[in-house]
Write a protein that holds these residues in place. Structure first.
Motif, PDB file in Angstrom:
ATOM      1  N   ARG A  10       0.843  -1.187   0.000  1.00 39.53           N
ATOM      2  CA  ARG A  10       0.000   0.000   0.000  1.00 39.53           C
ATOM      3  C   ARG A  10       0.886   1.249   0.000  1.00 39.53           C
ATOM      4  N   THR A  11       0.277   2.371  -0.340  1.00 36.04           N
ATOM      5  CA  THR A  11       0.956   3.660  -0.280  1.00 36.04           C
ATOM      6  C   THR A  11       0.487   4.395   0.963  1.00 36.04           C
ATOM      7  N   VAL A  12       1.437   4.890   1.731  1.00 31.95           N
ATOM      8  CA  VAL A  12       1.161   5.506   3.024  1.00 31.95           C
ATOM      9  C   VAL A  12       1.461   7.001   2.946  1.00 31.95           C
ATOM     10  N   PRO A  13       0.560   7.861   3.416  1.00 31.92           N
ATOM     11  CA  PRO A  13       0.874   9.292   3.444  1.00 31.92           C
ATOM     12  C   PRO A  13       1.725   9.648   4.659  1.00 31.92           C
ATOM     13  N   SER A  14       2.691  10.545   4.455  1.00 35.86           N
ATOM     14  CA  SER A  14       3.464  11.127   5.552  1.00 35.86           C
ATOM     15  C   SER A  14       3.613  12.606   5.230  1.00 35.86           C
ATOM     16  N   LEU A  17       4.268  13.687   1.557  1.00 35.01           N
ATOM     17  CA  LEU A  17       5.027  12.628   0.901  1.00 35.01           C
ATOM     18  C   LEU A  17       4.207  11.344   0.898  1.00 35.01           C
ATOM     19  N   THR A  18       4.605  10.398   0.057  1.00 37.04           N
ATOM     20  CA  THR A  18       4.008   9.065   0.083  1.00 37.04           C
ATOM     21  C   THR A  18       5.117   8.042   0.255  1.00 37.04           C
ATOM     22  N   LEU A  19       4.828   7.023   1.043  1.00 40.90           N
ATOM     23  CA  LEU A  19       5.788   5.981   1.347  1.00 40.90           C
ATOM     24  C   LEU A  19       5.224   4.637   0.913  1.00 40.90           C
ATOM     25  N   TRP A  20       6.052   3.852   0.239  1.00 35.23           N
ATOM     26  CA  TRP A  20       5.654   2.480  -0.109  1.00 35.23           C
ATOM     27  C   TRP A  20       5.815   1.605   1.129  1.00 35.23           C
ATOM     28  N   ALA A  21       4.815   0.766   1.383  1.00 32.91           N
ATOM     29  CA  ALA A  21       4.874  -0.149   2.519  1.00 32.91           C
ATOM     30  C   ALA A  21       4.266  -1.488   2.127  1.00 32.91           C
ATOM     31  N   GLU A  22       4.640  -2.516   2.878  1.00 27.73           N
ATOM     32  CA  GLU A  22       4.174  -3.870   2.601  1.00 27.73           C
ATOM     33  C   GLU A  22       3.944  -4.603   3.914  1.00 27.73           C
ATOM     34  N   GLU A  23       2.825  -5.314   3.991  1.00 30.35           N
ATOM     35  CA  GLU A  23       2.400  -6.006   5.212  1.00 30.35           C
ATOM     36  C   GLU A  23       2.338  -7.506   4.965  1.00 30.35           C
ATOM     37  N   PHE A  24       2.713  -8.275   5.986  1.00 33.26           N
ATOM     38  CA  PHE A  24       2.673  -9.735   5.919  1.00 33.26           C
ATOM     39  C   PHE A  24       2.046 -10.271   7.203  1.00 33.26           C
ATOM     40  N   GLY A  25       1.405 -11.430   7.092  1.00 32.40           N
ATOM     41  CA  GLY A  25       0.896 -12.103   8.268  1.00 32.40           C
ATOM     42  C   GLY A  25      -0.489 -11.664   8.681  1.00 32.40           C
ATOM     43  N   VAL A  61       5.647  -5.515   8.982  1.00 33.32           N
ATOM     44  CA  VAL A  61       5.522  -4.394   8.053  1.00 33.32           C
ATOM     45  C   VAL A  61       6.921  -3.892   7.720  1.00 33.32           C
ATOM     46  N   ARG A  62       7.207  -3.762   6.431  1.00 36.29           N
ATOM     47  CA  ARG A  62       8.441  -3.136   5.990  1.00 36.29           C
ATOM     48  C   ARG A  62       8.088  -2.013   5.019  1.00 36.29           C
ATOM     49  N   ARG A  66      11.639   7.671   2.703  1.00 34.98           N
ATOM     50  CA  ARG A  66      11.674   8.735   1.696  1.00 34.98           C
ATOM     51  C   ARG A  66      13.037   8.683   0.994  1.00 34.98           C
ATOM     52  N   ASP A  67      13.056   8.982  -0.266  1.00 30.58           N
ATOM     53  CA  ASP A  67      14.273   8.988  -1.084  1.00 30.58           C
ATOM     54  C   ASP A  67      14.833   7.600  -1.368  1.00 30.58           C
ATOM     55  N   THR A  68      14.017   6.550  -1.179  1.00 29.16           N
ATOM     56  CA  THR A  68      14.423   5.210  -1.600  1.00 29.16           C
ATOM     57  C   THR A  68      13.247   4.504  -2.259  1.00 29.16           C
ATOM     58  N   GLY A  69      13.575   3.539  -3.106  1.00 28.90           N
ATOM     59  CA  GLY A  69      12.569   2.652  -3.671  1.00 28.90           C
ATOM     60  C   GLY A  69      11.409   3.364  -4.314  1.00 28.90           C
ATOM     61  N   GLN A  70      10.195   2.961  -3.909  1.00 31.87           N
ATOM     62  CA  GLN A  70       8.968   3.481  -4.488  1.00 31.87           C
ATOM     63  C   GLN A  70       8.385   4.659  -3.701  1.00 31.87           C
ATOM     64  N   SER A  71       9.091   5.133  -2.682  1.00 33.16           N
ATOM     65  CA  SER A  71       8.613   6.269  -1.904  1.00 33.16           C
ATOM     66  C   SER A  71       8.986   7.590  -2.572  1.00 33.16           C
ATOM     67  N   SER A  72       8.394   8.679  -2.070  1.00 35.37           N
ATOM     68  CA  SER A  72       8.655  10.004  -2.628  1.00 35.37           C
ATOM     69  C   SER A  72      10.135  10.365  -2.510  1.00 35.37           C
ATOM     70  N   THR A  73      10.614  11.099  -3.497  1.00 36.95           N
ATOM     71  CA  THR A  73      11.955  11.668  -3.428  1.00 36.95           C
ATOM     72  C   THR A  73      11.845  13.163  -3.151  1.00 36.95           C
ATOM     73  N   VAL A  74      12.906  13.697  -2.548  1.00 27.39           N
ATOM     74  CA  VAL A  74      12.892  15.072  -2.061  1.00 27.39           C
ATOM     75  C   VAL A  74      14.084  15.825  -2.635  1.00 27.39           C
TER      76      VAL A  74
END
Length: 307
Positions: A10-14, A17-25, A61-62, A66-74
């Motif tokens: 999912r995409t998480v607001p901060s 900015l938006t942060l990519w996150a992933e949930e398991f279990g 959850v991982r 910001r500034d990595t992967g699929q999250s927003s860059t600044v």
């Protein structure tokens, strides 16, 4: 054959900015938030560690900083940020997953972020695991500067990264338009040094990791901003770790070239009742060969505090 690990992204607001996150279990299980280090994507937490934690009854959850992967860059020059802002991103991830209290596991810079949250937001932290990290408030830039200019550490100061690592860091930054093959070729010498000289180095493992990093990144060079954020003035000091109330595990490699073992010892000494576990032969990476050992230690640490 081991089945691939299926997560829920999912995409998480901060803020804005938006942060990519992933949930398991199972969402009803206690949550472990995995916080990666500087310039590292959330997927660099090995699937093998995640799978073992899920099998041990944890929701995991991982996320991408910001500034990595699929999250927003600044654009850091016009919008600088600090480690405190990165800690706020971690809280935003917990809020998005409706997690009131979590087990925090932070690696390297992620360990600093997790320590900081244990000081500033103790009610959000069930347990703290500081992995391959150093004490909050350590002026790493000053340690490195003295080492690069040939000056010995100040009396009582923690040791800097090893000379071999400092030399390698200066020569392994891929160019902004590097091809995948050039990117991997530039990064492998760094991973060899970070991995350490004791455990077998499996080149294919690191090649696969860097391939995934290259494929997922919006901007491969944006992560350099984490170095700038880490060098920004930190109002908290190592002394503030005395305020940590969460049960704490300091987990560290005996061969860590970035933060030699004295950093782990100092972290454990600064946090009341912290437990120090040294992993023989481990450097400053998380090789798949250690997935079982690291997951075991995290499960043990989080077991007593399950709510």
């Amino acid at each position: 054959m081991t089945q691939s690990l299926a997560g829920r992204e999912r995409t998480v607001p901060s803020g804005d900015l938006t942060l990519w996150a992933e949930e398991f279990g199972d969402p009803e299980h206690p949550t472990v938030l995995l916080v990666m280090g500087a310039q590292a994507q959330g997927t660099q937490w090995n699937d093998g560690i995640v799978r073992r934690l899920v099998e041990g009854g944890r929701r995991v959850v991982r996320y991408d900083h910001r500034d990595t992967g699929q999250s927003s860059t600044v654009e850091y020059a016009t919008r600088p940020y600090t480690v405190a802002d990165m800690a706020s991103d971690a809280l935003a991830v917990l809020d998005a997953f409706e997690v009131e209290r979590a087990h925090l596991v932070g690696a390297s810079l992620g360990g600093i972020i997790a320590q900081r949250l244990a000081v500033t937001h103790p009610r959000r932290v069930l347990t703290l695991t500081s992995l391959s990290s150093q004490p909050l408030g350590t002026d790493t830039a000053a340690l490195v500067q003295r080492a690069l200019t040939g000056l010995p550490p100040l009396p009582g100061a923690l040791p800097p990264p090893t000379p071999e690592l400092l030399s390698t860091l200066a020569t392994t930054l891929p160019g902004p338009e590097s091809s995948l093959s050039d990117h991997i070729a530039a990064r492998l010498p760094l991973w060899r040094v970070l991995h350490g000289p004791v455990l077998p180095f499996h080149e294919d493992e690191y090649r696969a990791m860097e391939r995934r990093v290259h494929e997922r990144a919006r901007n491969l060079r944006a992560g350099i901003n984490h170095t700038l954020a880490g060098a920004a003035r930190e109002e908290l000091t190592t002394g503030d770790l005395a305020r940590v109330t969460a049960p704490t595990l300091v987990l560290h490699g005996t061969q860590d070239p970035m933060f030699p073992p004295a950093h782990a010892e100092a972290t454990a000494a600064a946090i009341p009742r912290a437990r120090l576990v040294m992993v023989e032969g481990m450097g400053h990476t998380l090789p798949a060969a250690l997935d079982g050992r690291l997951a075991h230690e995290i499960l043990r640490q989080t077991a007593d505090a399950d709510t």
